[in-house]
Design an enzyme around this catalytic site. Sequence first.
Site, PDB file in Angstrom:
ATOM      1  N   ASP A 159       0.838  -1.195   0.000  1.00  0.00           N
ATOM      2  CA  ASP A 159       0.000   0.000   0.000  1.00  0.00           C
ATOM      3  C   ASP A 159       0.881   1.257   0.000  1.00  0.00           C
ATOM      4  OD1 ASP A 159      -1.363  -2.254   1.024  1.00  0.00           O
ATOM      5  OD2 ASP A 159      -2.848  -1.025   2.037  1.00  0.00           O
TER       6      ASP A 159
ATOM      7  N   GLU B  86      -6.525 -10.354  -5.074  1.00  0.00           N
ATOM      8  CA  GLU B  86      -6.493 -11.444  -4.096  1.00  0.00           C
ATOM      9  C   GLU B  86      -7.631 -12.449  -4.267  1.00  0.00           C
ATOM     10  OE1 GLU B  86      -6.093  -9.747  -0.182  1.00  0.00           O
ATOM     11  OE2 GLU B  86      -4.034  -9.108  -0.578  1.00  0.00           O
TER      12      GLU B  86
ATOM     13  N   GLN C  59      -9.950  -6.660  -6.974  1.00  0.00           N
ATOM     14  CA  GLN C  59      -9.360  -5.333  -7.205  1.00  0.00           C
ATOM     15  C   GLN C  59      -8.606  -5.356  -8.531  1.00  0.00           C
ATOM     16  OE1 GLN C  59      -6.979  -6.942  -3.780  1.00  0.00           O
ATOM     17  NE2 GLN C  59      -5.818  -5.091  -4.213  1.00  0.00           N
TER      18      GLN C  59
HETATM   19  C1  BGC Z   1      -6.018  -5.747  -0.340  1.00  0.00           C
HETATM   20  C2  BGC Z   1      -4.521  -5.665  -0.432  1.00  0.00           C
HETATM   21  C3  BGC Z   1      -4.019  -4.635   0.565  1.00  0.00           C
HETATM   22  C4  BGC Z   1      -4.510  -4.946   1.953  1.00  0.00           C
HETATM   23  C5  BGC Z   1      -4.102  -3.907   2.981  1.00  0.00           C
HETATM   24  C6  BGC Z   1      -6.426  -6.019   1.080  1.00  0.00           C
HETATM   25  O1  BGC Z   1      -7.822  -5.989   1.153  1.00  0.00           O
HETATM   26  O2  BGC Z   1      -6.533  -6.734  -1.181  1.00  0.00           O
HETATM   27  O3  BGC Z   1      -4.160  -5.308  -1.749  1.00  0.00           O
HETATM   28  O4  BGC Z   1      -2.640  -4.565   0.540  1.00  0.00           O
HETATM   29  O5  BGC Z   1      -5.903  -5.007   1.927  1.00  0.00           O
HETATM   30  O6  BGC Z   1      -4.646  -2.670   2.688  1.00  0.00           O
END
Ligand code: BGC
Length: 772
Positions: A361, A489, A600
């Site tokens: 992030d 994810e 995402q």
């Molecule tokens: C996202 C990740 C992110 C993490 C922390 C998750 O819901 O899929 O991309 O790094 O949250 O913000």
Amino acid sequence: MDITYDSWKIRETNYEVWRNLQAETIFSLGNGYMGMRGSFEEGYFGPPDNSFNATYINGFYDEYKISYPEDGYGFARRGQAMLNVPDAKIIEPVINGCEFNMFSGRVHSYQRILDMRNGFLERKVLWESPNGDMVEIDIKRLISFKRHHVAVVSCTVKPLNGDMEIEFISKIDGAMGNTEVSDDMRVGSGLKGRTMSTVGHGIWKDGGWIEQKTTNSGLYLLCGAKHETNFEADMEGCFYLDVLEHRFTAKIKKGEEFTIVKYITCYTSMDATEENLKGLAEKELKQSMEDGLAVIEKEQRQFLDEFWKRSDIMIEGDDAIQQGIRFCMFSLLQSLGRDGKTNIAAKGLTGEGYGGHYFWDSDIYIFPFFLYTNPDYAKLILKFRYNLLDAARERATELGHKGALYPWRTITGPECSAYFPAGTAQYHIDADITYAIKSYVMATGDRQFLIDMGAEIIFETARFWMSIGDFIPAKGGKFCINCVTGPDEYTALVDNNAYTNYMAKMNFEYAVSVAKWLMEEKPEEYRTLKEKIRISEDEIILWEKAACDMYLPNDESGIIPQDDGFLYKKRVEVNKIKDELPLLLHRHYLDIYRYQLCKQPDVLLMMFLLSEYFKGEDIKKNYDFYAPITTHDSSLSPSIFSIMARESGYFDEAYDFLKNSVRMDLDDVNGNTKDGIHAANMGGAWMALTMGAGGFRVYEDGVHFKPVLYKDWSRLCFKVRYRERSIMVDINRNIVKYTLIDGNPLTVYHYDEKLLLKPAEDIVKEYKDVKV
Ligand code: BGC
């Protein structure tokens, strides 16, 4: 929350207890070192489960063992979680023997205000005690941006209908603990309840301190406070059950104001050795009291003047977005660790979500905001990564790889993700860090950073890619990277994830170009680094070959498949499964991974990051393909979709995604702001405005802009920093004006037209609503 669209303030005028958890997040204060949720100074006395009171020190953590009933080689072993440290902000006003709180007596009027211009939180309450005593209470809280270890709380009580005995009970409560229970895997950690114990305390004439130690990480924290009052007050101090308490009592006449100012400081053994903590705290408190609140407030304003001068974005014709983007920028400023050893947690310093861990992030979503407004802060994020390099090397070795593998989530370096398919397997973190370094060097011209830290990271990550990928005959001898998880994810452990391969290619190419530059321009430094990490010229040649032969997933239709298997999966459009969102709370992962369904952006994010290689029509095709199957179950999604919708010519959609992103926490769009702000999204919101609407990009040849206005906007004005220059872009429905605020002349591009910007010579172009 009844938030009015005041552009510099977040104001709540109606206290709704069921929204209190969200409000506590929104009204959090922080300075990158310490953060406090917006909980009330006197405590919370309402219905249970509607308040979570916490104070955090960035990166101050305890550890726990991650247990796997079905264990596996190389699984992450040590979890870490940011701790809820002693609560030092407590001041309980007592009016003629009646303790003030929002749930007793009668609240005649109420306001809670976060002032983003002056950097403080204020509460004004007109309160009638159960005995009929009427008082005005004004409580201000500030965490100093200039003095990282200092917070101040002041409380003023004014009797309105008679003389009164007023008492202030001030405490430091050392009996705090982390979140107890949660059904949501995004919240909390392996640490629950109290994990710190008190190892010392002291009472001074006007205050005191307590010192605590963590259970497993062996860290110490010392928290001290001193007070001053504007009236002679009887004063008493004591210590019981991990609580340090001071009472100040005075008789106050009707119409007079009784004020207490509490200066608070925290130091930890991450700042200095344990023996020195008390001395540092005493010194800090002494200095703060000598200078006084007025000076600290003035400094706060000056600091923010400078910050806003560099960072502010102005939008006319849309108060909601105007307020929202300022809140995003202010929150990022409040969250960023300033020492290069701490970073920005996914929830900043505002909540327990994601255990206070740092993710990609920071490097991909948050980094650009700092890079293009306050590049020195951006450098801190890179320094943090450099400090983690040894841990990343160890992790790569542990997994049988070469080079360095950065952890998916961590505080001090170890991989803390207990779910490897969406943790360690997100190897792209290595390329994300390289991407941030590359952007930093392009935007600042600071090549010395490459010599000091950057090149080592880039080479070690290139090595890593070389060791996990290979030239595969069945793919025509192309360099393939198998069994990885991309940013999305909802698809895991796939072969040739497009994002990963494109970004690894960039990592190789940049490693080769930096190596060549060092060899040619800085042979001494190259030699030193070569010896340190034993790099060979053969390795560099291999990187070049891997970059050249990288397998880049493609399809005749122009769609970039997210990975080798993606197009064979059944397509599930999100509008058919709306009731099941967020899917991660309703379906087993196997039942998610099986479909063409995304959490995402993955391909679209890659196309954005590497946008110089893609044309508008390619983007549109891929946008049309991926938009219907993306759930946006990650808060990292809407901002990128906003940018890519704009690139595809869908301005209304771009606006809707932008609004979702910019106001995600203020409007509690995902219903989980209670667990903390969505820091990555806030960085994304900045990008959606400047890089989406503003069409701002930095490529090898310089700075590009393609500005448009959405909806009813009559004006958008933003600034970016590039190579020691500040450029302002001011757009209205008739013109786009470019101003070089400081620095030497510079060529910029307006819709690919070259403009030579000079000091004091604005360039004005006609505004056009260009769609693609
Ligand atoms: C996202 C990740 C992110 C993490 C922390 C998750 O819901 O899929 O991309 O790094 O949250 O913000």
